[in-house]
Design an enzyme around this catalytic site. Sequence first.
Site, PDB file in Angstrom:
ATOM      1  N   SER A   1      17.248  -3.483   0.761  1.00  0.00           N
ATOM      2  CA  SER A   1      17.129  -4.662  -0.098  1.00  0.00           C
ATOM      3  C   SER A   1      17.676  -4.332  -1.478  1.00  0.00           C
ATOM      4  CB  SER A   1      15.659  -5.070  -0.222  1.00  0.00           C
ATOM      5  OG  SER A   1      15.486  -6.051  -1.223  1.00  0.00           O
TER       6      SER A   1
ATOM      7  N   TYR B   1       7.075  -2.247  -2.378  1.00  0.00           N
ATOM      8  CA  TYR B   1       8.275  -2.707  -1.678  1.00  0.00           C
ATOM      9  C   TYR B   1       9.545  -2.049  -2.206  1.00  0.00           C
ATOM     10  CZ  TYR B   1      11.559  -6.004   0.500  1.00  0.00           C
ATOM     11  OH  TYR B   1      12.574  -6.560   1.229  1.00  0.00           O
TER      12      TYR B   1
END
Length: 263
Positions: free
Chosen positions: A141, A154
């Site tokens: 990501s 995350y």
Amino acid sequence: MVMRALVTGVSAGIGGAICDHLSTTYRDALFLTMCVRRPTEYVQSLATTCRLRGSTVSIVPADLSQPEAPADVVEKTISAFGGLDAVVSNAGMARPGPLESLELEVWDQMFAVTCRASWLLAKAAFPHLVQSRGSFVAISSQSGSHPHRGTGAYSSAKAALTMLCRQLAIEWGKHGIRVNCVSPGMIRTPMTEAVYQDERTLKAREAIVPLGTIGRPSDVADLVEFLIDPASRYVTGQNIGIDGGLSQTVMDRIPGLARKRET
């Protein structure tokens, strides 16, 4: 050309789009393992669609946060198809929250699913990818390269995943195995759809993307297909952003920079 592929984290988002894309391209030459947390109605329907195109599909439920699960998924794939040409590690999770109050269990689970499972998948797949001179692709990501508030573990877990792929690439290059990472930006998936139902938020997000639009799961699937195809035989150790140019706009947001007036 036969493609024996294992894709984890298959759902109605990026993972599902990758499977759908591969079955459209390879059709009856595709032998596909869909690794899922649970075989939902969507997954069953997608498998049926792929089979109608001629693809051979196996659905393997697994909790990849468990240490033994990745190797078990690889073993079942090899048992079913006799080999492995590509692994796409897409499974992940998000549990937003400030780091100062994040629970240890949440941190550990995030790393277990996002990074450790990818390493264990790669480790179990290694001898089979050596035989096929295959490819390993992980879905990371932009959050792994650009931190933002409230993401909990995350961003840290995705950053670790990106470095894992770079490390694997230099270790496995001598075996002819290519390892790459894909880092999506804003992609419109069922998980994020609620955000885009707000027209103001949608327009505001589109406005900061140089290409002026939000990405689709199929955009990521296109890139993944290229990376596992022999056409990308000289591409390895890369973290390829797919974000419409968003990650390149940091300097452009500084107030007071001189800009040529448009006429």
